[in-house]
Design an enzyme around this catalytic site. Structure first.
Site, PDB file in Angstrom:
ATOM      1  N   ASP A  30       0.860  -1.171   0.000  1.00 39.60           N
ATOM      2  CA  ASP A  30       0.000   0.000   0.000  1.00 39.60           C
ATOM      3  C   ASP A  30       0.907   1.235   0.000  1.00 39.60           C
ATOM      4  O   ASP A  30       2.087   1.162   0.367  1.00 39.60           O
ATOM      5  CB  ASP A  30      -0.903  -0.020   1.234  1.00 39.60           C
ATOM      6  CG  ASP A  30      -1.904   1.112   1.218  1.00 39.60           C
ATOM      7  OD1 ASP A  30      -2.515   1.361   0.163  1.00 39.60           O
ATOM      8  OD2 ASP A  30      -2.085   1.756   2.271  1.00 39.60           O
ATOM      9  N   ASP A  32      -0.391   5.098   0.685  1.00 39.69           N
ATOM     10  CA  ASP A  32      -0.763   6.086   1.703  1.00 39.69           C
ATOM     11  C   ASP A  32      -0.686   5.454   3.086  1.00 39.69           C
ATOM     12  O   ASP A  32      -1.357   4.467   3.388  1.00 39.69           O
ATOM     13  CB  ASP A  32      -2.182   6.599   1.462  1.00 39.69           C
ATOM     14  CG  ASP A  32      -2.316   7.367   0.160  1.00 39.69           C
ATOM     15  OD1 ASP A  32      -1.608   8.374   0.019  1.00 39.69           O
ATOM     16  OD2 ASP A  32      -3.106   6.955  -0.696  1.00 39.69           O
TER      17      ASP A  32
END
Length: 347
Positions: A30, A32
């Site tokens: 991922d 963010d």
């Protein structure tokens, strides 16, 4: 898979006798809250990713944020010092575009509520992005972008009320920013849902379309999902039947982890991305019914978590607490109070 990791119902964090860079061929990361927050790199991220790459692990960046095309994300990563190409980035816009393409004819117009990431993903599938209902789209696709405002949400609502298929890139309620936590696409989708009474089809994590898109584009054979969110990254790994590493550089807190249901329990946990580079201790059952890890022993007793022995690494202590908390939660159906034990660990 490692010797102790498993994708079955998890009652304790797993362990690996080897660094995760050796146990898995591809990290599905991922962005963010894991690699960066807003424009800035998260501490230890850049050097950890470079070390993982040098060790032979492929790095793929899998994000629910549909606002920016892979090319722009790769440029952002490169600017931070992370070696990345556009093909290394897989976003929920791509997953959503594939879902839309399966619903409409080739060359169809699609109403876009979002940014350039959605427009490029639709064009990649041979679809035509438009911005108004007057242009006669055959479907609606919605993804996060800071520019989305009332007029865009109203246009989407009008289209959905007419019966057009509605696909959302993801339902993340929040998105980490340098200044704090801000509303995410799920918050904006909720506005259209409230106006129309209709539920969208969702493409992003934790649902299967995102996992399918990721596997198709990376060719990963032994993937490890790396994320900061229990309800997207970790649940997505659970749904895909693969192992996961939770890092605490984004939205999840240790207290939330202790109350996690089975689908939100990671295989491994670490303060940050340095967890890719090291072996991981497993939490194991003890004769007295507690769980031990790295010298720490945790037990659930009278509705409370207690540490009955101590070790050197507080993350091992958290692993022991997770094992005790998850086992008790599964047995009783109610979480146990871990506040005092977490405070003893400095969380």
């Amino acid at each position: 898979m490692t010797e102790t990791a498993t994708t079955a119902r998890r009652t304790a964090p797993g362990g690996s006798g080897r660094p995760l860079t050796e146990a898995y061929d591809t990290a599905l990361l991922d962005l963010d809250g894991v690699v960066y927050a807003g424009p800035d790199a998260i501490e230890h991220a850049v050097e950890s990713l470079e070390a993982a790459r040098v060790a032979g692990m492929r790095l793929a960046y899998v994000t629910n944020n549909a606002s920016r095309p892979p090319r722009v994300v790769a440029e952002h990563l490169t600017g931070l010092g992370v070696a990345a190409e556009p093909d290394d980035v897989i976003n929920s816009a791509q997953a959503a575009a594939r879902v839309v393409a399966e619903k409409v004819p080739a060359g169809a117009k699609v109403l876009v509520v979002g940014g350039a990431g959605l427009e490029e993903a639709l064009a990649e599938r041979g679809l035509v992005p438009v911005r108004t209902l007057a242009e006669e789209p055959l479907a609606v696709v919605q993804g996060f972008d800071p520019s989305v405002g009332w007029q865009h949400l109203a246009e989407a609502s009008f289209a959905v009320q007419r019966g057009l298929p509605w696909v959302a890139s993801n339902l993340d309620l929040t998105v980490p920013q340098a200044r704090g936590i801000a509303p995410g696409n799920g918050t904006l989708v909720a506005a259209v849902r409230a106006a129309t009474g209709v539920e969208p089809e969702v493409a992003g994590k934790p649902l299967p379309p995102m996992h399918r898109e990721t596997v198709l584009r990376t060719g990963a054979r032994r993937p490890l999902v790396v994320g900061d969110r229990l309800d997207t990254d970790i649940e997505g790994a659970f749904n895909g039947g693969v192992d996961s590493l939770l890092v605490f550089t984004g939205v999840t807190t240790p207290a939330q982890l202790l109350t996690a249901p089975a689908e939100h329990r990671p295989t491994y946990l670490s303060a940050d991305l340095r967890g890719l580079l090291v072996p991981h201790s497993a939490a194991v059952g003890q004769p007295d019914g507690g769980f031990g890890c790295g010298g720490w022993v945790a037990v659930a007793q009278d509705g409370e978590l207690r540490l009955t022995a101590t070790g050197e690494d507080r993350w091992d202590g958290l692993r022991a607490l997770c094992a005790a908390a998850w086992t008790a939660l599964d047995a009783a159906g109610e979480p146990v109070d871990g506040r005092k034990a977490l405070a003893e660990l400095g969380f």
